[in-house]
Design a protein around this motif. Structure first.
Motif, PDB file in Angstrom:
ATOM      1  N   ALA A 151      40.957  63.004  10.174  1.00  0.00           N
ATOM      2  CA  ALA A 151      40.425  63.860   9.114  1.00  0.00           C
ATOM      3  C   ALA A 151      39.165  64.541   9.626  1.00  0.00           C
ATOM      4  CB  ALA A 151      40.122  63.045   7.859  1.00  0.00           C
ATOM      5  N   ILE A 152      38.971  65.786   9.222  1.00  0.00           N
ATOM      6  CA  ILE A 152      37.761  66.543   9.567  1.00  0.00           C
ATOM      7  C   ILE A 152      37.104  66.935   8.254  1.00  0.00           C
ATOM      8  CG2 ILE A 152      36.804  68.489  10.845  1.00  0.00           C
ATOM      9  CD1 ILE A 152      39.409  68.590  12.458  1.00  0.00           C
ATOM     10  N   GLU A 153      35.876  66.480   8.045  1.00  0.00           N
ATOM     11  CA  GLU A 153      35.240  66.620   6.734  1.00  0.00           C
ATOM     12  C   GLU A 153      33.726  66.733   6.906  1.00  0.00           C
ATOM     13  OE1 GLU A 153      34.107  66.884   3.101  1.00  0.00           O
ATOM     14  OE2 GLU A 153      36.280  66.567   3.303  1.00  0.00           O
ATOM     15  N   ASN A 154      33.094  67.679   6.168  1.00  0.00           N
ATOM     16  CA  ASN A 154      31.649  67.867   6.304  1.00  0.00           C
ATOM     17  C   ASN A 154      30.838  66.930   5.415  1.00  0.00           C
ATOM     18  OD1 ASN A 154      32.313  69.446   3.844  1.00  0.00           O
ATOM     19  ND2 ASN A 154      30.143  69.989   3.935  1.00  0.00           N
ATOM     20  N   ASN A 155      31.411  66.466   4.302  1.00  0.00           N
ATOM     21  CA  ASN A 155      30.695  65.628   3.357  1.00  0.00           C
ATOM     22  C   ASN A 155      30.634  64.193   3.882  1.00  0.00           C
ATOM     23  OD1 ASN A 155      30.076  63.887   1.132  1.00  0.00           O
ATOM     24  ND2 ASN A 155      30.642  65.519  -0.289  1.00  0.00           N
ATOM     25  N   ALA A 156      29.409  63.703   4.125  1.00  0.00           N
ATOM     26  CA  ALA A 156      29.247  62.369   4.708  1.00  0.00           C
ATOM     27  C   ALA A 156      29.799  61.279   3.800  1.00  0.00           C
ATOM     28  CB  ALA A 156      27.769  62.115   5.003  1.00  0.00           C
ATOM     29  N   ASN A 157      29.658  61.434   2.482  1.00  0.00           N
ATOM     30  CA  ASN A 157      30.175  60.427   1.556  1.00  0.00           C
ATOM     31  C   ASN A 157      31.702  60.376   1.588  1.00  0.00           C
ATOM     32  OD1 ASN A 157      27.608  59.664   0.668  1.00  0.00           O
ATOM     33  ND2 ASN A 157      27.559  61.282  -0.876  1.00  0.00           N
ATOM     34  N   VAL A 158      32.337  61.543   1.696  1.00  0.00           N
ATOM     35  CA  VAL A 158      33.800  61.580   1.804  1.00  0.00           C
ATOM     36  C   VAL A 158      34.235  60.963   3.126  1.00  0.00           C
ATOM     37  CG1 VAL A 158      35.835  63.068   1.902  1.00  0.00           C
ATOM     38  CG2 VAL A 158      33.993  63.596   0.299  1.00  0.00           C
ATOM     39  N   ARG A 159      33.488  61.268   4.204  1.00  0.00           N
ATOM     40  CA  ARG A 159      33.842  60.675   5.507  1.00  0.00           C
ATOM     41  C   ARG A 159      33.783  59.152   5.432  1.00  0.00           C
ATOM     42  NH1 ARG A 159      30.380  64.656   7.680  1.00  0.00           N
ATOM     43  NH2 ARG A 159      28.840  63.081   8.338  1.00  0.00           N
ATOM     44  N   ALA A 160      32.769  58.639   4.758  1.00  0.00           N
ATOM     45  CA  ALA A 160      32.651  57.186   4.631  1.00  0.00           C
ATOM     46  C   ALA A 160      33.828  56.602   3.864  1.00  0.00           C
ATOM     47  CB  ALA A 160      31.330  56.838   3.937  1.00  0.00           C
ATOM     48  N   GLU A 161      34.282  57.298   2.817  1.00  0.00           N
ATOM     49  CA  GLU A 161      35.417  56.809   2.033  1.00  0.00           C
ATOM     50  C   GLU A 161      36.711  56.899   2.830  1.00  0.00           C
ATOM     51  OE1 GLU A 161      37.288  55.105  -1.285  1.00  0.00           O
ATOM     52  OE2 GLU A 161      35.207  55.219  -0.613  1.00  0.00           O
ATOM     53  N   TYR A 162      36.884  58.006   3.571  1.00  0.00           N
ATOM     54  CA  TYR A 162      38.060  58.119   4.431  1.00  0.00           C
ATOM     55  C   TYR A 162      38.104  56.967   5.437  1.00  0.00           C
ATOM     56  CZ  TYR A 162      39.305  62.898   2.942  1.00  0.00           C
ATOM     57  OH  TYR A 162      39.705  63.996   2.235  1.00  0.00           O
ATOM     58  N   ALA A 163      36.946  56.672   6.047  1.00  0.00           N
ATOM     59  CA  ALA A 163      36.889  55.581   7.018  1.00  0.00           C
ATOM     60  C   ALA A 163      37.206  54.250   6.349  1.00  0.00           C
ATOM     61  CB  ALA A 163      35.515  55.535   7.674  1.00  0.00           C
ATOM     62  N   ARG A 164      36.745  54.070   5.105  1.00  0.00           N
ATOM     63  CA  ARG A 164      36.983  52.811   4.401  1.00  0.00           C
ATOM     64  C   ARG A 164      38.457  52.574   4.153  1.00  0.00           C
ATOM     65  NH1 ARG A 164      37.690  50.376  -0.309  1.00  0.00           N
ATOM     66  NH2 ARG A 164      38.148  52.318  -1.386  1.00  0.00           N
ATOM     67  N   ILE A 167      41.144  55.899   7.880  1.00  0.00           N
ATOM     68  CA  ILE A 167      41.434  57.151   8.574  1.00  0.00           C
ATOM     69  C   ILE A 167      40.326  57.427   9.582  1.00  0.00           C
ATOM     70  CG2 ILE A 167      41.795  59.639   8.327  1.00  0.00           C
ATOM     71  CD1 ILE A 167      42.655  59.129   5.469  1.00  0.00           C
ATOM     72  N   THR A 168      40.699  57.771  10.799  1.00  0.00           N
ATOM     73  CA  THR A 168      39.725  58.242  11.771  1.00  0.00           C
ATOM     74  C   THR A 168      39.192  59.586  11.289  1.00  0.00           C
ATOM     75  OG1 THR A 168      40.894  57.150  13.576  1.00  0.00           O
ATOM     76  CG2 THR A 168      39.361  58.904  14.172  1.00  0.00           C
ATOM     77  N   VAL A 169      37.870  59.730  11.244  1.00  0.00           N
ATOM     78  CA  VAL A 169      37.297  60.924  10.630  1.00  0.00           C
ATOM     79  C   VAL A 169      36.163  61.461  11.489  1.00  0.00           C
ATOM     80  CG1 VAL A 169      35.724  59.552   9.191  1.00  0.00           C
ATOM     81  CG2 VAL A 169      36.316  61.870   8.469  1.00  0.00           C
ATOM     82  N   LEU A 170      36.050  62.786  11.540  1.00  0.00           N
ATOM     83  CA  LEU A 170      35.007  63.452  12.303  1.00  0.00           C
ATOM     84  C   LEU A 170      34.281  64.461  11.429  1.00  0.00           C
ATOM     85  CD1 LEU A 170      36.830  64.286  15.666  1.00  0.00           C
ATOM     86  CD2 LEU A 170      35.117  62.497  15.308  1.00  0.00           C
ATOM     87  N   ALA A 171      32.994  64.635  11.698  1.00  0.00           N
ATOM     88  CA  ALA A 171      32.259  65.755  11.116  1.00  0.00           C
ATOM     89  C   ALA A 171      32.624  67.012  11.893  1.00  0.00           C
ATOM     90  CB  ALA A 171      30.757  65.493  11.189  1.00  0.00           C
ATOM     91  N   PRO A 172      32.521  68.193  11.285  1.00  0.00           N
ATOM     92  CA  PRO A 172      32.871  69.430  12.001  1.00  0.00           C
ATOM     93  C   PRO A 172      32.134  69.578  13.332  1.00  0.00           C
ATOM     94  CG  PRO A 172      32.597  69.875   9.670  1.00  0.00           C
ATOM     95  CD  PRO A 172      32.169  68.455   9.875  1.00  0.00           C
ATOM     96  N   SER A 173      30.876  69.166  13.357  1.00  0.00           N
ATOM     97  CA  SER A 173      30.101  69.303  14.592  1.00  0.00           C
ATOM     98  C   SER A 173      30.637  68.422  15.711  1.00  0.00           C
ATOM     99  CB  SER A 173      28.629  68.961  14.327  1.00  0.00           C
ATOM    100  OG  SER A 173      28.516  67.617  13.849  1.00  0.00           O
ATOM    101  N   GLY A 174      31.389  67.383  15.364  1.00  0.00           N
ATOM    102  CA  GLY A 174      31.923  66.477  16.371  1.00  0.00           C
ATOM    103  C   GLY A 174      33.287  66.863  16.892  1.00  0.00           C
ATOM    104  N   VAL A 175      33.809  67.987  16.426  1.00  0.00           N
ATOM    105  CA  VAL A 175      35.147  68.423  16.831  1.00  0.00           C
ATOM    106  C   VAL A 175      35.040  69.323  18.055  1.00  0.00           C
ATOM    107  CG1 VAL A 175      37.209  69.718  16.160  1.00  0.00           C
ATOM    108  CG2 VAL A 175      36.035  68.270  14.492  1.00  0.00           C
ATOM    109  N   ASP A 176      35.579  68.859  19.155  1.00  0.00           N
ATOM    110  CA  ASP A 176      35.604  69.637  20.393  1.00  0.00           C
ATOM    111  C   ASP A 176      36.953  69.408  21.051  1.00  0.00           C
ATOM    112  OD1 ASP A 176      35.374  70.850  22.832  1.00  0.00           O
ATOM    113  OD2 ASP A 176      33.449  69.930  23.342  1.00  0.00           O
ATOM    114  N   PRO A 177      37.818  70.413  21.057  1.00  0.00           N
ATOM    115  CA  PRO A 177      39.157  70.227  21.639  1.00  0.00           C
ATOM    116  C   PRO A 177      39.125  69.681  23.062  1.00  0.00           C
ATOM    117  CG  PRO A 177      39.056  72.293  20.449  1.00  0.00           C
ATOM    118  CD  PRO A 177      37.663  71.759  20.478  1.00  0.00           C
ATOM    119  N   GLN A 178      38.088  70.023  23.841  1.00  0.00           N
ATOM    120  CA  GLN A 178      38.018  69.558  25.218  1.00  0.00           C
ATOM    121  C   GLN A 178      37.756  68.056  25.308  1.00  0.00           C
ATOM    122  OE1 GLN A 178      38.926  71.726  27.488  1.00  0.00           O
ATOM    123  NE2 GLN A 178      39.140  73.165  25.784  1.00  0.00           N
TER     124      GLN A 178
END
Length: 685
Positions: A151-164, A167-178
């Motif tokens: 999952a790719i999500e900017n909201n930190a609270n949503v990311r925490a819930e996804y992880a709970r 689901i493996t989750v990344l902030a947009p800034s952490g997405v790098d195809p390379q």
């Protein structure tokens, strides 16, 4: 990360208790029995103060979940390039889950189209549920049909819930195809993935656009959704007919992708995701006229004849759609009448676009199937004088112009209708040969038109009364019963209350037929002779049966008890049904109702039998007075309080309805069913 169970973990022969870490499921225990794995999952979850994750279906199509605002698109409207690039590279399904309100759907679709993002699902918020709770609930439901890899999500609270919830989750800034080689780099398939051939498909089954390709129900549904979405987009853009696709084509592409997976694929990606990625590449080629990757030429033989990259000739086409001149001429005349302002307010832009294509000699397989069904539904419109008589004042009426625009001459509709029906059947036969259920969520259904299912119901007790003066019979019954379990289809199906609400509130025409035969009309919603409604019991049908041969014969057969079932034809919109985790149970929450029929075949739901209401046999078997018994049962079914005499009568009848060796098995079975019905009713007293 939460703990899960699965029976698809490579290092366990039976059930595995697993934990998700860094996108991978790590085995922490193997078990012979599922319950042992469940107990293990619960124990370790409680020890770490987290909710158990449940069962994971690793064979489901792979997908990623992506937010929009400040994830795909910045607040100033610019695309967030690193995320957009990753989403475009990803070969599985893209599921957009946004907190935007449903009212912004058109705007959102336009924005996603502008940045070139393709997606399988656009889920938008329909109420004021808080964002974190809303997104968590949506994603939990998605687990039933998708293997969510990221999952790719900017909201930190949503990311925490996804992880709970695992689901493996990344902030947009952490997405790098390379930096995601496990998803974006190709490598030889490991030995466990190097499969030769298929248990379900014969060699060469993907060689043609409608080959003998056997797919699971989840995959089949995803491919059919892609067909619909792609063809709608091509219609809206007024693109040539050769840009359209069919289920048969995509099924063949998917199977080829599945075979190619055995040779090489990107590590960490499932066979289903790899195959669906090839389907997406094929759709891009159809849509643009050129492949995104110049080396992609292996499916050019599946492209429609006329496509600039197609190696398929007209002769190789599965169904010849060379259009007769009378259809071309009818479409051209319809466009002339439309230009003169005679088409009325009901015509839609899509019909005009398709009429232009037909006037130019082009028609897609999708249009042919829809035209066949449309003509059958609207034939009644030609009963109006200004639609069938060229000498009548007001000819051509809007109904006649509509027929012309669909390529059918209203003054002589039979040739075009027969052509569309014949070609439609050929197309659907091709598609049926391309699909065989291979997963628990499948069903053997009765095809009517594409994506239309039928279900037969038995247990109504039909009511008939004479309309008087030779006007036919008034009919009342139920075409569907809520919360009643079907016979195995092979799954068990239930219909939820309210499933028909949207269809009944729409202005769409619905008719009542004999045995789904569109040439044997009994009543219609538009004419006011068919009245449909939902009540606490199910879908109630009231109709004025005509004094025709069919109407009279059915009345006699129902009075005698020879005809004892109804059926309804329906399709399921996206999100209209839900499945149990094991695929054994399906609930229909919303359906598009196409028609209802009185039928004579076997039922799919044993809770509804259509027979004219009569208690003579029951009274004779129990020695009860038929009038008193009728009155007591009527009160009981209506939920009224029974007086002492009525209650004693019902109780006496229930006790007497026991197996009797002096009567035949069929009669005893009928009485057993009535006893069970009375048992249930009497339990409410």
């Amino acid at each position: 990360m939460p703990y899960f169970i699965t029976d698809q973990q490579g290092d366990c022969d039976g059930w595995a208790t697993v934990k998700e870490e860094d996108g991978a499921l790590l085995t922490i225990g193997c078990h012979a029995a599922k319950q042992d794995a469940v107990d293990h999952m619960i124990a370790v979850s409680l020890a770490e103060d987290m909710d158990p994750g449940g069962e994971r279906d690793l064979s489901a199509p792979a997908a990623i979940v992506v937010d929009i605002d400040d994830t795909l698109i910045a607040l100033n409207g610019d695309p967030i390039e690193n995320v957009v690039a990753f989403v475009k590279e990803y070969t599985g399904a893209v599921l957009i889950v946004t907190a935007r309100r449903e009212a912004r759907r058109d705007e959102t679709i336009a924005q996603l189209d502008a940045i070139g993002v393709d997606y399988e699902l656009l889920q938008m918020r329909s109420d004021r549920t808080p964002e974190v709770a809303y997104k968590a609930a949506v994603v939990k439901n998605l687990f039933a049909n998708w293997n969510i890899e990221l999952a790719i999500e900017n909201n930190a609270n949503v990311r925490a819930e996804y992880a709970r919830i695992g689901i493996t989750v990344l902030a947009p800034s952490g997405v790098d195809p390379q930096e995601l080689p496990q998803m974006l780099k190709r490598a030889p398939a490991p030995p466990k993935d190097q499969i030769t051939g298929s248990d379900a498909n014969d060699p060469g089954s993907a060689s043609g656009a409608g080959g003998d390709v056997k797919l699971g129900a989840t995959t089949e549904k995803a491919l059919r959704n892609k067909v619909s979405e792609h063809n709608d987009a091509m219609d809206a853009a007024d693109r040539p007919a050769y840009t359209r696709t069919t289920f048969g084509q995509l099924a063949a592409v998917y199977r080829r992708g599945s075979g190619a997976y055995s040779s090489s694929h990107r590590p960490g990606i499932s066979r289903a995701a790899w195959s669906m990625g090839r389907v997406n590449a094929f759709l891009y080629l159809l849509r643009t006229g050129a492949p995104e990757n110049k080396n992609y030429v292996t499916d050019n033989d599946l492209l429609p004849a006329g496509h600039p990259k197609s190696t398929r000739t007209i002769d190789a086409r599965q169904v010849d759609l060379s259009m007769p001149e009378y259809i071309i001429e009818a479409a051209a005349r319809g466009l002339e009448y439309h230009a003169a302002g005679l088409s009325g307010d009901g015509v839609v832009e899509r019909t005009i676009r398709e009429a232009r294509l037909m006037a130019d000699g082009q028609v897609s397989e999708d249009k042919v199937v829809r035209a066949s069904a449309w003509a059958a539904r609207h034939l009644v419109d030609l009963e109006a004088e200004d639609n069938r008589d060229p000498d009548a004042e007001g000819f051509p009426g809007a109904g006649a112009v509509a027929f012309y625009l669909w390529g059918i001459d209203p003054l002589d509709p039979q040739p075009a209708m027969e052509w569309f029906a014949r070609k439609s059947e050929q197309i659907q036969a091709e598609e049926r040969s391309a699909f065989v259920v291979g997963e628990p969520r499948g069903a053997n259904i009765d095809p009517m038109t594409t994506s239309v299912e039928t279900r037969r119901i038995t247990v109504n007790e039909f009511e008939l009364r004479d309309l008087g003066e030779g006007d036919g019979m008034a009919f009342t019954g139920y075409a569907a019963v809520f919360n009643s379990e079907s016979e195995p289809l092979p799954f068990i199906e239930r219909i939820a209350p309210g499933a028909f609400a949207n269809s009944l509130s729409s202005r769409n025409e619905i008719k009542m037929f004999v045995n789904h035969d569109t040439t044997r009309v009994l009543a219609s919603k538009r004419a006011g002779t068919l009245r449909l409604s939902e009540d606490a019991h199910g879908l109630r049908v009231e109709a004025d049966l005509p004094p025709t041969t069919d109407g009279k014969d059915l009345a006699i057969l129902m009075r005698r008890g020879d005809v004892d079932s109804m059926s309804f034809g329906f399709s399921v919109p996206s999100g209209g049904d839900t499945w149990s985790p094991d695929g054994a149970t399906r609930e229909l929450r919303e359906v598009r109702l196409h028609e209802v029929s009185i039928v004579t075949a076997f039922p799919a739901y044993t809770a509804t039998t259509a027979g004219v209401r009569s208690l003579d046999n029951l009274a004779a078997a129990t020695g009860a007075d038929v009038s008193e018994l009728d009155a007591a049962i009527t009160k009981l079914e209506a939920g009224e309080i029974l007086d002492d005499d009525a209650a004693m009568l019902i109780e006496s009848v229930v006790q007497k309805l026991r197996a009797d060796t002096t009567i035949g098995a069929e009669v005893q079975a009928s009485l057993d069913m009535k006893r069970k019905q009375l048992d249930l009713l009497f339990s409410r007293v």
